[in-house]
Design an enzyme around this catalytic site. Structure first.
Site, short mmCIF file in Angstrom:
data_model
loop_
_atom_site.label_atom_id
_atom_site.label_comp_id
_atom_site.label_asym_id
_atom_site.label_seq_id
_atom_site.Cartn_x
_atom_site.Cartn_y
_atom_site.Cartn_z
N HIS A 75 11.09 6.46 -13.96
CA HIS A 75 10.21 7.03 -12.95
C HIS A 75 9.48 5.89 -12.25
CE1 HIS A 75 6.64 6.39 -15.41
NE2 HIS A 75 7.20 7.03 -16.42
N HIS A 127 8.07 2.77 -13.98
CA HIS A 127 9.02 1.72 -14.38
C HIS A 127 9.41 0.87 -13.17
CE1 HIS A 127 10.05 5.16 -17.22
NE2 HIS A 127 9.39 4.29 -17.96
N CYS A 162 2.28 6.52 -34.26
CA CYS A 162 2.72 7.36 -33.14
C CYS A 162 4.20 7.08 -32.86
CB CYS A 162 1.91 7.09 -31.87
SG CYS A 162 2.63 7.97 -30.43
N CYS A 174 4.85 5.93 -29.16
CA CYS A 174 4.51 4.53 -28.88
C CYS A 174 5.31 3.58 -29.79
CB CYS A 174 3.06 4.20 -29.20
SG CYS A 174 1.80 5.06 -28.31
N CYS A 211 -2.71 10.73 -30.71
CA CYS A 211 -2.45 9.47 -30.00
C CYS A 211 -3.25 9.46 -28.71
CB CYS A 211 -0.96 9.34 -29.69
SG CYS A 211 -0.62 7.98 -28.55
N HIS A 234 -0.40 9.42 -25.78
CA HIS A 234 0.54 10.55 -25.62
C HIS A 234 -0.06 11.90 -25.97
CE1 HIS A 234 3.33 7.07 -25.86
NE2 HIS A 234 3.88 7.74 -24.87
N LYS A 263 -2.08 9.10 -16.10
CA LYS A 263 -0.96 8.18 -16.06
C LYS A 263 0.32 8.98 -15.78
CE LYS A 263 1.80 5.12 -18.97
NZ LYS A 263 2.27 4.90 -20.33
N LYS A 305 6.80 10.80 -17.93
CA LYS A 305 7.77 11.87 -18.05
C LYS A 305 7.21 12.97 -18.95
CE LYS A 305 11.88 13.50 -17.35
NZ LYS A 305 12.42 13.83 -16.06
N1 MSP Z 1 9.89 -0.47 -24.47
C1 MSP Z 1 8.52 -0.77 -24.33
C2 MSP Z 1 8.30 -2.18 -23.79
C3 MSP Z 1 8.93 -3.27 -24.58
S1 MSP Z 1 8.70 -4.83 -23.83
C4 MSP Z 1 9.23 -5.94 -24.93
C5 MSP Z 1 7.86 0.24 -23.41
N2 MSP Z 1 8.67 0.90 -22.59
S2 MSP Z 1 8.21 2.03 -21.56
O1 MSP Z 1 9.41 2.42 -20.88
O2 MSP Z 1 7.49 3.03 -22.22
O3 MSP Z 1 7.21 1.36 -20.57
C6 MSP Z 1 7.57 0.21 -19.88
C7 MSP Z 1 6.51 -0.23 -18.91
O4 MSP Z 1 6.32 0.75 -17.91
C8 MSP Z 1 5.15 -0.47 -19.55
O5 MSP Z 1 4.68 -1.71 -19.09
C9 MSP Z 1 4.30 0.62 -19.01
O6 MSP Z 1 2.99 0.21 -18.84
C10 MSP Z 1 4.95 0.85 -17.67
N3 MSP Z 1 4.59 2.14 -17.15
C11 MSP Z 1 5.01 3.36 -17.57
N4 MSP Z 1 4.34 4.29 -16.87
C12 MSP Z 1 3.48 3.70 -16.01
C13 MSP Z 1 2.65 4.14 -14.96
N5 MSP Z 1 2.46 5.40 -14.71
N6 MSP Z 1 2.08 3.20 -14.18
C14 MSP Z 1 2.33 1.86 -14.32
N7 MSP Z 1 3.12 1.44 -15.28
C15 MSP Z 1 3.50 2.31 -16.29
O7 MSP Z 1 6.66 0.36 -23.44
#
Ligand code: MSP
Length: 498
Positions: A17, A20, A125, A128, A143, A146, A294, A297
């Protein structure tokens, strides 16, 4: 000079989304800017495929984790080119070479005496994949991120002796004030360290979906250690030759604020334990919020980047997220504010400036620009611009850098109004003046476009082609460096969406 920038690797438990896409866009801006400086750049992104978040999601769907990982990794991989990301490699933590690398490094950490057997008991969690201290959990044992109920875990694990690095981490933070930015995140990490570090589980006994522990086949590595090491292992196999010597350590890890502790504390400690060099900078961005929450998904409030791109193009999305939300802070995004910025800034301020400038050169000079230097009055406003933008991007201040550039876009619009070329065109004795005004506009437009290229690459390339000045190097971003001779018409850069 080399420059190595990374994004977090994304969990494949769900589809990508905008949250990412955000970090990938930001890292891409930095990568492109450094390429403009003629540096050797390596830009890494990828997927995090092991651990409970993925195993649980697969279980819920009734498929094997590998199948879910394969399916969703493809979607993340496809997102990168869609948003214009120029990553040099896409790592998947299920890559065999990555797994072997993780085993090698963590075996060394054990040989160095930082691993021991123990029993973990506490809150956890699964979303996380994080062990939570009492102090950080929400009422009802939930959490804080979440909002799901935490599980009480008791498990025999191998532990990583994080506590052994208490002093070295304090020293690292004392010596390198720019190790973590923005400052609030630096302070947050430091106060976590000062509150006293406790050892953390390095392996999981219960799970089978992970990298096997080489010295005990009943365990897999805790997903965070496997995941963090992607930044290191990728360089060894991304291009068939080992690039570690050239690019290690990373110049920038860009991350979201929810994964600060792993990157700002576990990661440097792990590298110290493995006797590897530490990254130069960790930059922590905030959340993109929708209706105050935030975007995620699991909360169901996502802005689908694929849909936005379909309607408005990737450049508009890239520009919007870095312009609307100051990079490093939380900020709200919405369809309404997206459309407003698209209309007022991209279509009107930049798009119209480009169409008008080219059209006037066409009308008054038959698409040719007679040689003459640009207006010194405008020159003063462009002085040191490249240096300022570079310094801001060096500090990962991507919104401030964009604002510097945008002020010049606005300056050029004022310059059109102040000099009213249509009036000059009516007076034969003011021919030289008109030449200078048109030259200044074309040059100014060219300079801002070169600087905007990292943010809106496809549009910038189209515009520079129309200006007959395709040079993208940062040196070309000076007023007067372009030598424009002939220009041509360009279709609206940001047309009204269908
Ligand atoms: N797999 C771990 C990261 C491992 S790095 C060695 C993870 N993955 S994640 O898919 O959940 O999140 C990845 C990144 O996306 C994180 O930095 C998280 O902060 C970012 N974001 C996910 N949703 C977000 C928003 N709504 N806004 C900004 N960034 C956010 O964590």
């Amino acid at each position: 000079m080399t420059f190595y920038v990374t994004t977090p690797i994304y969990y494949v438990n769900a589809a990508p989304h905008l949250g990412h896409a955000y970090t990938t866009i930001a890292a891409d801006v930095m990568a492109r800017h450094h390429r403009q400086r003629d540096e050797d750049v390596f830009f890494l992104t990828g997927t995090d495929e092991h651990g409970e978040p993925v195993a649980d999601a697969a279980h819920a769907l009734g498929v094997e984790p590998q199948e879910l990982a394969d399916r969703n990794a493809e979607r993340f991989k496809a997102l990168a080119p869609k948003i214009g990301a120029s990553n040099d490699f896409f790592i998947r933590t299920t890559d065999r070479q990555h797994e072997a690398g993780v085993q090698r490094v963590l075996a060394r950490v054990r040989d160095n005496g930082f691993v021991y057997e123990g029993t973990y008991e506490g809150w956890y969690c699964p979303r996380c994949a994080d062990f939570k201290a009492e102090a950080e959990i929400d009422p009802g044992n939930r959490c804080p991120i979440h909002h799901i109920e935490l599980t009480r875990e008791q498990e025999d694990n191998y532990f990583f002796r994080l506590s052994a690095f208490q002093q070295q981490l304090e020293q690292l933070y004392a010596e390198r004030a720019d190790f973590v930015a923005p400052r609030t995140r630096y302070n947050e990490a430091l106060s976590f360290i000062r509150s006293g570090l406790r050892d953390v589980p390095l392996t999981r006994h219960k799970l089978t979906w992970g990298v096997r522990v080489p010295w005990d086949s009943e365990h897999v590595f805790y997903v965070w250690f496997d995941a963090l090491l992607n930044y290191y292992t990728a360089l060894s196999y991304a291009r068939g030759e080992d690039l570690t010597g050239e690019f290690w350590p990373a110049d920038y890890h860009l991350i979201g604020k929810d994964i600060l502790r792993f990157h700002a504390i576990y990661w440097p400690a792990l590298l110290m334990a493995a006797e590897l060099e530490l990254p130069r900078h960790i930059f922590v961005h905030g959340y993109l919020l929708m209706e105050g929450e935030k975007m995620s998904k699991s909360l169901g409030n996502v802005l689908d980047p694929f849909v936005v791109i379909e309607r408005f193009g990737a450049d508009a999305l890239r520009f919007y997220v870095l312009r609307e939300v100051p990079f490093g802070q939380d900020g709200s995004v919405s369809t309404a504010s997206f459309e407003l910025r698209y209309e007022t800034e991209l279509a009107n301020e930049l798009g119209n400036l480009a169409s008008r400038t080219l059209a006037m050169i066409g009308r008054y000079r038959d698409w040719r620009l007679p040689p003459c230097p640009p207006d010194p009055a405008l020159g003063a406003d462009f002085e040191e611009l490249t240096e300022r933008v570079s310094a801001l991007i060096d500090a990962a201040e991507l919104t401030l850098a964009l604002e510097e550039i945008w002020q010049r876009v606005r300056r050029l619009n004022r310059y059109v109004e102040e000099n009213a070329p249509w009036r000059l065109a009516g007076e034969a004795e003011r021919d030289a003046e008109l030449d200078r005004v048109l030259r200044s506009l074309a040059e100014g437009l060219r300079a801002v476009t070169v600087l905007l290229w990292p943010y809106i690459p496809a549009t910038a390339e189209r515009l520079l082609a129309a200006l007959g000045a395709p040079d993208l190097s940062l040196a070309a971003a000076r007023l007067g460096a372009g030598g424009i001779e002939r220009v041509r018409h360009v279709e609206p850069l940001f047309p009204k969406a269908a």
